[in-house]
Scaffold this motif. Structure first.
Motif, PDB file in Angstrom:
ATOM      1  N   GLU A  13       0.817  -1.215   0.000  1.00  0.00           N
ATOM      2  CA  GLU A  13       0.000   0.000   0.000  1.00  0.00           C
ATOM      3  C   GLU A  13       0.852   1.267   0.000  1.00  0.00           C
ATOM      4  O   GLU A  13       0.544   2.230  -0.707  1.00  0.00           O
ATOM      5  N   GLN A  14       1.930   1.261   0.762  1.00  0.00           N
ATOM      6  CA  GLN A  14       2.771   2.456   0.835  1.00  0.00           C
ATOM      7  C   GLN A  14       3.466   2.706  -0.495  1.00  0.00           C
ATOM      8  O   GLN A  14       3.596   3.863  -0.934  1.00  0.00           O
ATOM      9  N   ALA A  15       3.907   1.655  -1.152  1.00  0.00           N
ATOM     10  CA  ALA A  15       4.537   1.820  -2.462  1.00  0.00           C
ATOM     11  C   ALA A  15       3.532   2.356  -3.476  1.00  0.00           C
ATOM     12  O   ALA A  15       3.876   3.187  -4.328  1.00  0.00           O
ATOM     13  N   LEU A  16       2.290   1.902  -3.386  1.00  0.00           N
ATOM     14  CA  LEU A  16       1.255   2.414  -4.283  1.00  0.00           C
ATOM     15  C   LEU A  16       0.997   3.897  -4.003  1.00  0.00           C
ATOM     16  O   LEU A  16       0.854   4.700  -4.937  1.00  0.00           O
ATOM     17  N   VAL A  17       0.926   4.268  -2.731  1.00  0.00           N
ATOM     18  CA  VAL A  17       0.713   5.679  -2.370  1.00  0.00           C
ATOM     19  C   VAL A  17       1.798   6.551  -2.992  1.00  0.00           C
ATOM     20  O   VAL A  17       1.511   7.608  -3.586  1.00  0.00           O
ATOM     21  N   GLN A  18       3.037   6.125  -2.901  1.00  0.00           N
ATOM     22  CA  GLN A  18       4.139   6.914  -3.450  1.00  0.00           C
ATOM     23  C   GLN A  18       4.020   7.058  -4.970  1.00  0.00           C
ATOM     24  O   GLN A  18       4.256   8.144  -5.515  1.00  0.00           O
ATOM     25  N   ALA A  19       3.613   5.977  -5.628  1.00  0.00           N
ATOM     26  CA  ALA A  19       3.454   6.031  -7.089  1.00  0.00           C
ATOM     27  C   ALA A  19       2.287   6.921  -7.480  1.00  0.00           C
ATOM     28  O   ALA A  19       2.328   7.606  -8.520  1.00  0.00           O
ATOM     29  N   LEU A  20       1.235   6.928  -6.673  1.00  0.00           N
ATOM     30  CA  LEU A  20       0.091   7.798  -6.930  1.00  0.00           C
ATOM     31  C   LEU A  20       0.441   9.258  -6.680  1.00  0.00           C
ATOM     32  O   LEU A  20       0.042  10.155  -7.428  1.00  0.00           O
ATOM     33  N   GLN A  21       1.181   9.522  -5.625  1.00  0.00           N
ATOM     34  CA  GLN A  21       1.565  10.902  -5.304  1.00  0.00           C
ATOM     35  C   GLN A  21       2.495  11.488  -6.358  1.00  0.00           C
ATOM     36  O   GLN A  21       2.412  12.685  -6.667  1.00  0.00           O
ATOM     37  N   SER A  22       3.352  10.662  -6.918  1.00  0.00           N
ATOM     38  CA  SER A  22       4.269  11.142  -7.951  1.00  0.00           C
ATOM     39  C   SER A  22       3.585  11.310  -9.304  1.00  0.00           C
ATOM     40  O   SER A  22       4.121  11.980 -10.189  1.00  0.00           O
ATOM     41  N   GLY A  23       2.405  10.697  -9.442  1.00  0.00           N
ATOM     42  CA  GLY A  23       1.691  10.757 -10.708  1.00  0.00           C
ATOM     43  C   GLY A  23       2.092   9.667 -11.687  1.00  0.00           C
ATOM     44  O   GLY A  23       1.541   9.575 -12.788  1.00  0.00           O
ATOM     45  N   ARG A  24       3.047   8.826 -11.293  1.00  0.00           N
ATOM     46  CA  ARG A  24       3.449   7.743 -12.193  1.00  0.00           C
ATOM     47  C   ARG A  24       2.307   6.759 -12.398  1.00  0.00           C
ATOM     48  O   ARG A  24       2.062   6.295 -13.512  1.00  0.00           O
ATOM     49  N   ILE A  25       1.610   6.407 -11.313  1.00  0.00           N
ATOM     50  CA  ILE A  25       0.343   5.681 -11.430  1.00  0.00           C
ATOM     51  C   ILE A  25      -0.747   6.742 -11.451  1.00  0.00           C
ATOM     52  O   ILE A  25      -0.862   7.551 -10.537  1.00  0.00           O
ATOM     53  N   LYS A  26      -1.545   6.742 -12.512  1.00  0.00           N
ATOM     54  CA  LYS A  26      -2.491   7.838 -12.724  1.00  0.00           C
ATOM     55  C   LYS A  26      -3.689   7.771 -11.792  1.00  0.00           C
ATOM     56  O   LYS A  26      -4.263   8.803 -11.426  1.00  0.00           O
ATOM     57  N   GLY A  27      -4.083   6.580 -11.390  1.00  0.00           N
ATOM     58  CA  GLY A  27      -5.228   6.463 -10.508  1.00  0.00           C
ATOM     59  C   GLY A  27      -5.357   5.065  -9.951  1.00  0.00           C
ATOM     60  O   GLY A  27      -4.746   4.116 -10.451  1.00  0.00           O
ATOM     61  N   ALA A  28      -6.162   4.948  -8.901  1.00  0.00           N
ATOM     62  CA  ALA A  28      -6.393   3.647  -8.272  1.00  0.00           C
ATOM     63  C   ALA A  28      -7.813   3.575  -7.750  1.00  0.00           C
ATOM     64  O   ALA A  28      -8.341   4.557  -7.208  1.00  0.00           O
ATOM     65  N   GLY A  29      -8.420   2.421  -7.916  1.00  0.00           N
ATOM     66  CA  GLY A  29      -9.717   2.122  -7.334  1.00  0.00           C
ATOM     67  C   GLY A  29      -9.535   1.025  -6.305  1.00  0.00           C
ATOM     68  O   GLY A  29      -9.163  -0.102  -6.655  1.00  0.00           O
ATOM     69  N   LEU A  30      -9.753   1.350  -5.047  1.00  0.00           N
ATOM     70  CA  LEU A  30      -9.481   0.411  -3.957  1.00  0.00           C
ATOM     71  C   LEU A  30     -10.770   0.088  -3.221  1.00  0.00           C
ATOM     72  O   LEU A  30     -11.314   0.932  -2.505  1.00  0.00           O
ATOM     73  N   ASP A  31     -11.235  -1.138  -3.379  1.00  0.00           N
ATOM     74  CA  ASP A  31     -12.405  -1.605  -2.630  1.00  0.00           C
ATOM     75  C   ASP A  31     -11.976  -2.298  -1.348  1.00  0.00           C
ATOM     76  O   ASP A  31     -12.791  -2.537  -0.475  1.00  0.00           O
ATOM     77  N   VAL A  32     -10.700  -2.635  -1.269  1.00  0.00           N
ATOM     78  CA  VAL A  32     -10.137  -3.291  -0.086  1.00  0.00           C
ATOM     79  C   VAL A  32      -8.843  -2.580   0.277  1.00  0.00           C
ATOM     80  O   VAL A  32      -8.140  -2.048  -0.586  1.00  0.00           O
ATOM     81  N   THR A  33      -8.523  -2.546   1.555  1.00  0.00           N
ATOM     82  CA  THR A  33      -7.305  -1.908   2.037  1.00  0.00           C
ATOM     83  C   THR A  33      -6.650  -2.800   3.085  1.00  0.00           C
ATOM     84  O   THR A  33      -7.267  -3.745   3.589  1.00  0.00           O
ATOM     85  N   THR A  34      -5.410  -2.482   3.418  1.00  0.00           N
ATOM     86  CA  THR A  34      -4.677  -3.313   4.369  1.00  0.00           C
ATOM     87  C   THR A  34      -5.376  -3.349   5.716  1.00  0.00           C
ATOM     88  O   THR A  34      -5.496  -4.403   6.343  1.00  0.00           O
ATOM     89  N   ILE A  35      -5.824  -2.193   6.181  1.00  0.00           N
ATOM     90  CA  ILE A  35      -6.605  -2.093   7.414  1.00  0.00           C
ATOM     91  C   ILE A  35      -8.012  -1.671   7.045  1.00  0.00           C
ATOM     92  O   ILE A  35      -8.206  -0.706   6.296  1.00  0.00           O
ATOM     93  N   GLU A  36      -9.004  -2.405   7.517  1.00  0.00           N
ATOM     94  CA  GLU A  36     -10.404  -2.055   7.253  1.00  0.00           C
ATOM     95  C   GLU A  36     -11.164  -1.980   8.570  1.00  0.00           C
ATOM     96  O   GLU A  36     -11.031  -2.879   9.406  1.00  0.00           O
ATOM     97  N   PRO A  37     -11.964  -0.919   8.777  1.00  0.00           N
ATOM     98  CA  PRO A  37     -12.107   0.253   7.912  1.00  0.00           C
ATOM     99  C   PRO A  37     -10.787   1.017   7.792  1.00  0.00           C
ATOM    100  O   PRO A  37      -9.956   0.989   8.707  1.00  0.00           O
ATOM    101  N   LEU A  38     -10.620   1.716   6.673  1.00  0.00           N
ATOM    102  CA  LEU A  38      -9.424   2.522   6.461  1.00  0.00           C
ATOM    103  C   LEU A  38      -9.383   3.643   7.502  1.00  0.00           C
ATOM    104  O   LEU A  38     -10.353   4.390   7.640  1.00  0.00           O
ATOM    105  N   PRO A  39      -8.292   3.757   8.267  1.00  0.00           N
ATOM    106  CA  PRO A  39      -8.220   4.801   9.298  1.00  0.00           C
ATOM    107  C   PRO A  39      -8.469   6.195   8.723  1.00  0.00           C
ATOM    108  O   PRO A  39      -8.037   6.497   7.606  1.00  0.00           O
ATOM    109  N   GLN A  40      -9.152   7.031   9.472  1.00  0.00           N
ATOM    110  CA  GLN A  40      -9.532   8.346   8.978  1.00  0.00           C
ATOM    111  C   GLN A  40      -8.333   9.240   8.690  1.00  0.00           C
ATOM    112  O   GLN A  40      -8.433  10.172   7.893  1.00  0.00           O
ATOM    113  N   ASP A  41      -7.197   8.974   9.329  1.00  0.00           N
ATOM    114  CA  ASP A  41      -6.016   9.794   9.081  1.00  0.00           C
ATOM    115  C   ASP A  41      -5.108   9.219   7.999  1.00  0.00           C
ATOM    116  O   ASP A  41      -3.982   9.701   7.797  1.00  0.00           O
TER     117      ASP A  41
END
Length: 321
Positions: free
Chosen positions: A240-268
């Motif tokens: 997940e952290q590697a994906l976040v970095q790729a999304l923040q840099s714009g290298r990965i243009k977008g992501a659709g996440l129906d599942v996350t490492t921690i569920e519910p996804l923490p508000q912060d």
């Protein structure tokens, strides 16, 4: 007639209606059902049940001393595949594979089209009554979709993708003959070569020790700049952290996440703040028809169980799915 005590733990994916309960009683009068909301069962109910349909807390199964068969209304059962959880042995564990593929595939295709046609951006700018047009990110047809996991969900997604004119690549655990709705089929050894060609990557695989972080930092870097990642499997399939970095840099243009490492996804969590991410709360499998599909599956399995025949969707504890 010997009575078979059965506990129904009802929820969004399993909630038999009166007609279904009447059909169960008519077909199998020896089955005595206790029904309760998934979060309100008692230790005594667990102790009495020979069959449980639902999603009990794994740590509570030690109290199910008479349990012989657990039918889950979910496809993923990684939390239940440890034999040490169960007070009695052997245990039959069946999942609901085959009841979610169509709606989850629709969900993914909807997300792909939403990103491709800037629908999220248009929806946001409606709030400002802004009339501004954008080119789609790419033509959907002749783009390449890579599916990791060609079970029920992956198969339904491949069928829909082909109907939209996409090239479909797929990776599965074991090599089999390629179906007509897939252009190229491989195993994990082919994954790196497929990743460099993927405009859209969809994770549909089961969660196992072997698939944890299957999409890691190295493999995320193999995806072409401007590609999209979708996860409808389990959160631990990707780093997940590697994906976040790729999304923040714009290298990965977008992501659709129906599942996350921690569920519910923490508000912060930073994922909430990214404009190029669409988060859904593990909701892609929801469907008006799904509880009835799960009940139908259970009813078929109950008939097999009472005849001492092999059950549908019986989970292999060694493979964990």
């Amino acid at each position: 007639m010997h009575t078979i005590d059965t506990l129904f733990l009802t929820g969004s994916h399993f909630c038999p209606d009166q007609e279904e309960m009447e059909s169960l009683e008519a077909l199998y009068p020896q089955v005595r059902v206790t029904s309760t909301d998934m979060s309100h069962y008692s230790r005594e109910q667990l102790q009495q049940a020979r069959i449980i349909v639902g999603l009990p807390k794994p740590e509570d199964l030690k109290h199910a001393t008479n349990l012989h068969w657990l039918q889950t209304p979910s496809s993923g059962v990684s939390q239940y595949v440890n034999p040490a959880l169960y007070a009695s042995q052997p245990i039959l564990l069946t999942n609901a594979r085959g009841t979610y593929g169509r709606q989850i595939a629709d969900h993914v295709i909807g997300e792909i089209i939403a990103f491709n046609h800037n629908l999220l951006r248009y929806h946001d700018q409606m709030k400002s009554k802004l009339w501004k047009r954008y080119f789609p990110t790419k033509d959907l047809w002749e783009s390449t979709l890579l599916i990791i996991g060609l079970g029920d969900i992956g198969t339904q997604l491949a069928l829909r993708a082909k109907a939209h004119g996409l090239r479909v690549l797929a990776v599965k655990r074991t090599a089999t003959e390629k179906p007509s709705y897939v252009d190229e089929l491989g195993t994990e050894k082919d994954l790196d070569a497929f990743l460099v060609r993927a405009d859209y990557l969809v994770l549909c695989a089961a969660s196992t020790d072997q698939t944890e972080h299957l999409l890691d930092e190295r493999r995320i870097a193999l995806l072409p700049p401007g590609s999209y990642v979708f996860n409808v499997g389990r959160g631990n399939l990707l780093d997940e952290q590697a994906l976040v970095q790729a999304l923040q840099s714009g290298r990965i243009k977008g992501a659709g996440l129906d599942v996350t490492t921690i569920e519910p996804l923490p508000q912060d969590h930073v994922l909430w703040t990214l404009d190029n991410v669409l988060i859904t709360p593990h909701a892609s499998g929801l469907s008006p028809s799904d509880p009835h599909q799960v009940f139908s599956l259970f009813l078929k399995n109950l008939g097999l169980y009472l005849q001492n025949k092999p059950l549908i969707n019986c989970v292999d504890f060694a493979r964990t799915y």
